[in-house]
Design a protein around this motif. Structure first.
Motif, PDB file in Angstrom:
ATOM      1  N   ALA A 438       0.833  -1.212   0.000  1.00  0.00           N
ATOM      2  CA  ALA A 438       0.000   0.000   0.000  1.00  0.00           C
ATOM      3  C   ALA A 438       0.861   1.251   0.000  1.00  0.00           C
ATOM      4  CB  ALA A 438      -0.925  -0.004   1.208  1.00  0.00           C
ATOM      5  N   ASN A 439       1.992   1.219   0.689  1.00  0.00           N
ATOM      6  CA  ASN A 439       2.887   2.372   0.696  1.00  0.00           C
ATOM      7  C   ASN A 439       3.560   2.574  -0.660  1.00  0.00           C
ATOM      8  OD1 ASN A 439       3.429   3.910   3.403  1.00  0.00           O
ATOM      9  ND2 ASN A 439       3.059   1.786   4.004  1.00  0.00           N
ATOM     10  N   ILE A 440       3.894   1.479  -1.322  1.00  0.00           N
ATOM     11  CA  ILE A 440       4.515   1.589  -2.651  1.00  0.00           C
ATOM     12  C   ILE A 440       3.530   2.142  -3.665  1.00  0.00           C
ATOM     13  CG2 ILE A 440       5.465   0.238  -4.572  1.00  0.00           C
ATOM     14  CD1 ILE A 440       6.715  -1.627  -2.448  1.00  0.00           C
ATOM     15  N   ALA A 441       2.270   1.711  -3.571  1.00  0.00           N
ATOM     16  CA  ALA A 441       1.244   2.137  -4.536  1.00  0.00           C
ATOM     17  C   ALA A 441       0.435   3.325  -4.034  1.00  0.00           C
ATOM     18  CB  ALA A 441       0.302   0.966  -4.817  1.00  0.00           C
ATOM     19  N   TYR A 442       0.959   4.065  -3.068  1.00  0.00           N
ATOM     20  CA  TYR A 442       0.212   5.168  -2.457  1.00  0.00           C
ATOM     21  C   TYR A 442      -0.242   6.171  -3.528  1.00  0.00           C
ATOM     22  CZ  TYR A 442      -1.024   9.020   0.606  1.00  0.00           C
ATOM     23  OH  TYR A 442      -1.706  10.024   1.254  1.00  0.00           O
ATOM     24  N   GLY A 443      -1.525   6.533  -3.476  1.00  0.00           N
ATOM     25  CA  GLY A 443      -2.080   7.520  -4.402  1.00  0.00           C
ATOM     26  C   GLY A 443      -2.587   6.936  -5.704  1.00  0.00           C
ATOM     27  N   ILE A 444      -2.401   5.638  -5.935  1.00  0.00           N
ATOM     28  CA  ILE A 444      -2.837   5.002  -7.179  1.00  0.00           C
ATOM     29  C   ILE A 444      -4.102   4.193  -6.902  1.00  0.00           C
ATOM     30  CG2 ILE A 444      -2.211   3.382  -9.019  1.00  0.00           C
ATOM     31  CD1 ILE A 444       0.701   4.070  -8.499  1.00  0.00           C
ATOM     32  N   LYS A 445      -5.130   4.437  -7.674  1.00  0.00           N
ATOM     33  CA  LYS A 445      -6.381   3.702  -7.508  1.00  0.00           C
ATOM     34  C   LYS A 445      -6.279   2.334  -8.195  1.00  0.00           C
ATOM     35  CE  LYS A 445      -9.342   7.792  -7.188  1.00  0.00           C
ATOM     36  NZ  LYS A 445     -10.502   8.526  -7.790  1.00  0.00           N
ATOM     37  N   ASP A 446      -6.697   1.320  -7.483  1.00  0.00           N
ATOM     38  CA  ASP A 446      -6.704  -0.053  -8.018  1.00  0.00           C
ATOM     39  C   ASP A 446      -5.368  -0.422  -8.654  1.00  0.00           C
ATOM     40  OD1 ASP A 446      -9.433  -0.323  -7.299  1.00  0.00           O
ATOM     41  OD2 ASP A 446     -10.014   0.691  -9.169  1.00  0.00           O
ATOM     42  N   PRO A 447      -4.286  -0.393  -7.902  1.00  0.00           N
ATOM     43  CA  PRO A 447      -2.973  -0.705  -8.474  1.00  0.00           C
ATOM     44  C   PRO A 447      -2.849  -2.178  -8.855  1.00  0.00           C
ATOM     45  CG  PRO A 447      -2.826  -0.523  -6.085  1.00  0.00           C
ATOM     46  CD  PRO A 447      -4.223  -0.123  -6.455  1.00  0.00           C
ATOM     47  N   ASP A 448      -2.020  -2.438  -9.855  1.00  0.00           N
ATOM     48  CA  ASP A 448      -1.765  -3.798 -10.312  1.00  0.00           C
ATOM     49  C   ASP A 448      -0.740  -4.446  -9.379  1.00  0.00           C
ATOM     50  OD1 ASP A 448      -1.235  -6.142 -11.593  1.00  0.00           O
ATOM     51  OD2 ASP A 448      -0.525  -5.236 -13.468  1.00  0.00           O
ATOM     52  N   PRO A 449      -1.077  -5.549  -8.721  1.00  0.00           N
ATOM     53  CA  PRO A 449      -0.125  -6.205  -7.815  1.00  0.00           C
ATOM     54  C   PRO A 449       1.200  -6.551  -8.483  1.00  0.00           C
ATOM     55  CG  PRO A 449      -2.327  -7.119  -7.547  1.00  0.00           C
ATOM     56  CD  PRO A 449      -2.377  -6.232  -8.738  1.00  0.00           C
ATOM     57  N   LYS A 450       1.153  -6.901  -9.784  1.00  0.00           N
ATOM     58  CA  LYS A 450       2.385  -7.232 -10.496  1.00  0.00           C
ATOM     59  C   LYS A 450       3.268  -5.994 -10.655  1.00  0.00           C
ATOM     60  CE  LYS A 450       0.483 -11.149 -13.069  1.00  0.00           C
ATOM     61  NZ  LYS A 450       0.191 -11.722 -14.417  1.00  0.00           N
ATOM     62  N   ALA A 451       2.621  -4.846 -10.889  1.00  0.00           N
ATOM     63  CA  ALA A 451       3.383  -3.599 -11.021  1.00  0.00           C
ATOM     64  C   ALA A 451       4.021  -3.224  -9.683  1.00  0.00           C
ATOM     65  CB  ALA A 451       2.466  -2.482 -11.509  1.00  0.00           C
TER      66      ALA A 451
END
Length: 591
Positions: A438-451
């Motif tokens: 969640a910290n890595i993808a902070y601010g991104i809606k529905d992030p791709d787990p692979k990304a």
């Protein structure tokens, strides 16, 4: 809502109340039901005096056939009073909690858009105190206070109306003492409000000291500051206690004074009522009913004067909250947007100062970063490197000159669009009490787990994440307290990689890493900087030797510009910094 400066005159009490009512407006049906409930309570309570009249007159006339009627009437009156109390209390609480909920949301939303300069002047402890303690003070005024105000206020109005109906001459005694009660309450109100402001500010001090000490407990203990911090907290808490006691003293004096005035009026009323002239005009039932209604007046009047304390506290809190709500948010007059910038950033005679009485932090800065170019910013501490970087995402606005992105002044872009183009990694890493992912993808809606996993691998987060019980789904703790400094820095870099922005700002991004980690991170950064315009603030010159251009900044000005070899050949400020660091690195070997 009109935006005003925080330095402008604070809103008046009347304006604050009217503004609070604007939060009530969407819930007017519930408010009306509450008022109707309290009106039923007041009417049924006042009717008790009329029951006394009918009862005494019936006894006087020997009408014993109504023996069953009066008990049923009493039960009916108290049943209606109970129904009125339920409707009044429940719906008033519903309205009040909605008011507080949305007031707190509005304040938090305002905090999210206030400019960086605001946070430079206000501690987080004071702001959190406003969001919690001050808003909760409004809660007291909007629940208990309004409940008592409406319920007892309608009761007083009902009793006064009944007294005037039974015997208007005697009722004028209560009307005569009203201005005296008003003067006492007015004086107490001003004092309550003044003390409430002090208490709210002192609570901010208490929160501020506690927050600083608890967050910096390692420094406090390492440098023997335990006693110092205790004394600092003691001083803040003692001031808060002293102001609260002044408030309690005013409240303790105010209530008995008002009660005494009411008792004197009641005494005069009884003395007048016993005069033969007045007694001759009233039946025994009317006389008893009048005394009953007059004696019932004491309780609601006492409660109304006591609740004045809560009202003034809530009013002072509301005025303070509205001051913050009216603070001007970040200037965002831009109307244009960019899908994805090419990444050309130009500074054209840019100057900046943090305040009018402060020296220039940047002075006539001119340069252009081409798309995909790596620009290193070096120089002594306080020279203006971080200030320059902070102007690009418009955390601050240039005092003079213009900054352009792809030839477009950044002031013409919306803040959201501008900041979408920029990924930021600072020396002070901010992590949220959530998972690594969640910290890595902070601010991104529905992030791709692979990304997320790819970004984690690129920043070498997976090196330690794979050893954790839940991998990337492991909680990091408050601001990443469960991680090392290097691990926290890698997550911040992974977050920047995940954002995939055309512009990167790296402010001492590798400062918290050991030599081995730094080498890995440097490789990751070199890869992620490909095709992106990068601004790298670095203390260790070894990390920016491959930069396309190095800007040496001193006292807010670019004093040298070129690549590593060119600047060494100049034998100027950069060469001196490089030589100094070179000697620091080889010195231990000679020892």
């Amino acid at each position: 809502m009109n935006q005003t400066q925080t330095s402008k005159q604070a809103p008046t009490g009347l304006n604050a109340y009217l503004r609070l009512l604007s939060y009530v407006r969407p819930y007017w049906p519930a408010f009306i039901l509450s008022v109707l409930g309290y009106a039923l309570y007041a009417a049924s309570s006042t009717a008790f005096a009329q029951v006394m009249k009918l009862l005494v007159d019936s006894i006087q006339d020997g009408m014993t056939e109504k023996r069953l009627f009066f008990p049923l009437l009493v039960v009916g009156i108290f049943a209606l009073r109970g129904v009125g109390t339920f409707f009044g209390t429940y719906f008033m609480t519903y309205v009040a909690r909605q008011l507080i909920h949305y007031l707190r949301l509005d304040l938090f939303k305002r905090f999210l858009v206030l400019p960086a300069g605001f946070y430079d002047k206000h501690s987080s402890g004071h702001l959190v105190s406003r969001l919690t303690f001050n808003v909760e003070q409004v809660t007291g005024a909007a629940t208990n206070a309004i409940t008592v105000l409406v319920r007892e206020g309608l009761f007083v109005v009902g009793l006064m109306g009944y007294l005037l109906w039974v015997n208007w001459k005697l009722a004028l005694v209560f009307v005569a003492v009203s201005p005296v009660i008003g003067l006492v309450v007015s004086y107490a109100s001003k004092r309550f409000r003044r003390l409430s402001h002090r208490i709210q500010n002192s609570m901010g001090d208490v929160t501020h000291v506690a927050s600083e000490t608890l967050q910096g407990y390692r420094v406090v203990r390492s440098f023997g500051g335990t006693e110092f911090e205790y004394q600092r907290f003691l001083k803040a808490s003692e001031y808060n206690r002293a102001q609260a006691m002044k408030m309690a003293l005013t409240k303790a004096i105010n209530t008995p004074v008002v009660q005494t005035i009411v008792a004197i009026a009641l005494g005069i009323l009884v003395w007048l009522a016993l005069s033969p002239d007045l007694m001759g005009e009233m039946t025994p039932g009317e006389f008893i009913a009048f005394l009953t209604a007059a004696s019932l007046m004491a309780k609601p009047l006492r409660q109304l004067t006591e609740i004045n304390n809560t009202i003034q506290q809530g009013l002072a809190a509301a005025m303070d909250v509205f001051t913050y709500l009216d603070a001007p948010e970040e200037e965002d007059k831009g109307t244009k947007t960019l899908e994805r910038a090419q990444g050309e950033v130009s500074f054209k005679k840019v100057s900046f100062q943090y305040a009018q009485d402060k020296p220039l932090a940047l002075n006539q800065v001119n340069f252009t970063a081409k798309p995909g170019e790596m620009i290193a910013l070096v120089g002594r501490s306080g020279g203006g490197k971080s200030t320059l970087a902070n102007l690009i995402p418009r955390f601050y606005n240039a005092t003079q000159g213009e900054i352009q992105l792809d030839g477009l002044p950044i002031t013409e872009l919306t803040l959201a669009s501008l900041r979408e183009q920029i990924a930021l990694v600072t020396q002070q890493v901010t992590l949220f009490n959530d998972t690594l992912a969640a910290n890595i993808a902070y601010g991104i809606k529905d992030p791709d787990p692979k990304a997320i996993e790819a970004a984690a691998k690129a920043a070498f987060v997976m090196d330690f994440a794979e050893k954790l019980p839940e991998g990337l789904n492991t909680l990091v703790g408050d601001n990443g307290v469960l991680l090392s400094g290097g691990q926290r820095q890698r997550i911040a870099i992974a977050r920047a990689i995940m954002k995939d922005a055309p512009i990167l700002i790296l402010d001492e991004a590798t400062s918290a890493l050991d030599t081995e980690s730094e080498r890995f991170i440097q490789q990751a950064l070199e890869e992620v900087m490909q095709g992106r315009t990068s601004f790298v603030i670095a203390h260790r010159l070894s990390t920016i030797e491959q930069a396309d251009r190095i800007l040496v900044i001193d006292q807010g000005q670019i004093v040298e510009e070129g690549n590593h070899q060119e600047l060494l050949a100049l034998n100027g400020a950069y060469a001196q910094l490089h030589q100094l660091q070179f000697h620091e690195q080889i010195q231990p070997e000679h020892e």
